[in-house]
Design an enzyme around this catalytic site. Structure first.
Site, short mmCIF file in Angstrom:
data_model
loop_
_atom_site.label_atom_id
_atom_site.label_comp_id
_atom_site.label_asym_id
_atom_site.label_seq_id
_atom_site.Cartn_x
_atom_site.Cartn_y
_atom_site.Cartn_z
CE LYS A 71 56.24 -18.73 68.82
NZ LYS A 71 57.14 -19.89 68.84
CG ASP A 107 60.02 -20.65 71.21
OD1 ASP A 107 59.39 -21.39 71.99
OD2 ASP A 107 59.47 -19.94 70.36
N GLY A 133 62.12 -20.98 58.95
CA GLY A 133 60.97 -20.26 59.51
C GLY A 133 61.32 -19.72 60.88
P1 NAP Z 1 57.09 -21.46 60.00
O1 NAP Z 1 57.68 -20.18 60.44
O2 NAP Z 1 55.78 -21.48 59.33
O3 NAP Z 1 58.18 -22.19 59.06
C1 NAP Z 1 57.86 -23.38 58.37
C2 NAP Z 1 59.10 -23.97 57.75
O4 NAP Z 1 58.74 -25.23 57.16
C3 NAP Z 1 59.70 -23.12 56.64
O5 NAP Z 1 61.09 -23.29 56.61
C4 NAP Z 1 59.06 -23.74 55.40
O6 NAP Z 1 59.80 -23.54 54.20
C5 NAP Z 1 59.07 -25.19 55.76
N1 NAP Z 1 58.08 -25.96 55.01
C6 NAP Z 1 56.75 -25.93 55.15
N2 NAP Z 1 56.16 -26.77 54.27
C7 NAP Z 1 57.17 -27.33 53.54
C8 NAP Z 1 57.22 -28.28 52.50
N3 NAP Z 1 56.11 -28.85 52.01
N4 NAP Z 1 58.43 -28.64 52.02
C9 NAP Z 1 59.56 -28.10 52.50
N5 NAP Z 1 59.58 -27.20 53.51
C10 NAP Z 1 58.41 -26.81 54.02
O7 NAP Z 1 56.91 -22.46 61.26
P2 NAP Z 1 57.75 -22.49 62.62
O8 NAP Z 1 57.05 -21.68 63.65
O9 NAP Z 1 59.17 -22.21 62.32
O10 NAP Z 1 57.56 -24.03 63.06
C11 NAP Z 1 58.22 -25.07 62.38
C12 NAP Z 1 57.99 -26.39 63.10
O11 NAP Z 1 58.59 -26.35 64.40
C13 NAP Z 1 56.52 -26.71 63.34
O12 NAP Z 1 56.31 -28.07 63.08
C14 NAP Z 1 56.30 -26.42 64.80
O13 NAP Z 1 55.31 -27.27 65.35
C15 NAP Z 1 57.66 -26.74 65.39
N6 NAP Z 1 57.95 -25.98 66.63
C16 NAP Z 1 58.15 -26.67 67.77
C17 NAP Z 1 58.43 -25.99 68.94
C18 NAP Z 1 58.65 -26.76 70.20
O14 NAP Z 1 58.57 -26.18 71.29
N7 NAP Z 1 58.97 -28.04 70.12
C19 NAP Z 1 58.48 -24.59 68.96
C20 NAP Z 1 58.27 -23.90 67.75
C21 NAP Z 1 58.00 -24.62 66.60
P3 NAP Z 1 59.58 -22.23 53.28
O15 NAP Z 1 60.34 -21.13 53.94
O16 NAP Z 1 60.11 -22.61 51.97
O17 NAP Z 1 58.09 -21.96 53.26
#
Ligand code: NAP
Length: 290
Positions: A71, A107, A133
């Site tokens: 992205k 989004d 994230g």
């Molecule tokens: P990302 O950029 O990889 O960010 C992941 C986030 O989760 C970061 O804040 C990370 O913290 C945290 N995290 C991961 N493992 C962790 C753990 N064990 N303990 C605490 N925090 C943890 O992912 P993203 O793209 O933002 O997506 C995040 C979620 O949103 C996903 O589940 C995705 O499926 C969902 N999502 C949904 C939609 C929708 O349309 N509904 C759209 C986009 C995303 P750190 O910074 O400390 O690593």
């Protein structure tokens, strides 16, 4: 549908793409609305996004979605950027223009439409955002733009929340985002909050995981919105409900980010009724009732 010489092609660039629901969204819309369009997933290997965009242009693809992990990386390959996408620093939709693709972020608007649909307002609210994230960053920006009073952004890595807060606060010209470490949840002020779960913790198959397991935290939440939609009900949602709050999953956000992309590509407006048809189909698929 019958594919012919005039069929327009749209698709998704990402890695992985095997489990994406986007083809279901777009191909269902094309069928309902009678558009001669087909949507397919494209698996892009690391380091090959620029080639994928150039190739898509050469192949006359009408539009593209972009998902994890491209992205931000895709921005360098675009002809033009929508202002909102520029402020968020992430693009999930490419729309074909004369000389190249223009990047959008649907989004954020998708989340807004989803929340509006559920009767959730951000104006004047005290909001907790879990995560910093890509998705949480768009959520924080949306909350700020829609007039949230304060947004407490809690993240495992405090530095990332600080970076997002710095950028959003600078853009907004007010200190609306307050960065905190995840374990500092007991330092949140008194009161009831709207909480958006934007980490990847609890995503299937790790359905028993939750980013904050302390019951006390959930007493603070009047409404919990998890961006995850698989499982249908996350542990975060269950805990929110167990303490008297309302809880929603992220399927409507996914639905509406797709619908807004579809509207941009085809220059149409999708009705509420048609959106509902697609939503029911996605829900049936996710809950196994197909
Ligand atoms: P990302 O950029 O990889 O960010 C992941 C986030 O989760 C970061 O804040 C990370 O913290 C945290 N995290 C991961 N493992 C962790 C753990 N064990 N303990 C605490 N925090 C943890 O992912 P993203 O793209 O933002 O997506 C995040 C979620 O949103 C996903 O589940 C995705 O499926 C969902 N999502 C949904 C939609 C929708 O349309 N509904 C759209 C986009 C995303 P750190 O910074 O400390 O690593």
């Amino acid at each position: 549908m019958e594919i012919n010489g005039k069929t327009r092609v749209c698709g998704l660039l990402g890695n992985p793409v095997e489990h994406t629901l986007s083809p279901m969204i777009h191909n269902t819309l094309a069928k309902i609305l009678g558009h001669d369009m087909v949507y397919v997933p494209f698996l892009v290997e690391p380091g090959r996004v620029a080639e994928a965009v150039t190739g898509s242009l050469a192949l006359n693809l009408l539009g593209l979605n972009v998902t994890v992990p491209y992205k931000s990386e895709v921005i360098a390959s675009l002809q033009e950027m929508d202002d909102l996408a520029g402020n968020i620093g992430a693009v999930n939709t490419l729309v074909r223009t004369e000389g190249g693709y223009k990047g959008y972020n649907t989004d954020m608007e998708g989340l807004y439409r989803a929340m509006t649909d559920e009767g959730i307002s951000m104006e004047g609210e005290q909001i907790i955002v879990l995560g910093a994230g890509g998705a949480a960053r768009a959520v924080a920006y949306l909350c700020a733009v829609k007039g949230a009073d304060r947004v407490y952004m809690l993240n495992r890595t405090l530095g990332k929340a600080q970076t997002v807060a710095g950028e959003v606060n600078r853009t907004m010209g007010r200190d609306v985002i307050v960065p905190m470490a995840m374990e500092e949840y007991n330092k949140l002020p008194e009161g009831k909050f709207l909480a958006v779960q934007g980490t990847s913790v609890g995503l299937a198959p790790h359905v028993d995981d939750v980013v904050i397991a302390d019951e006390v935290f959930y007493e603070k939440i009047h409404t919990g919105f998890d961006l995850i939609y698989s499982p249908w009900e996350t542990r975060f949602m269950k805990m929110t409900k167990a303490h008297g709050g309302r809880a929603y999953n992220g399927l409507k956000m996914l639905l509406y980010q797709g619908i807004i992309a579809y509207e941009l590509w085809n220059r149409v407006s999708v009705s509420k009724e048609d959106a509902q048809v697609v939503y029911e189909k996605l829900k049936a698929h996710l809950t196994g009732k197909v």
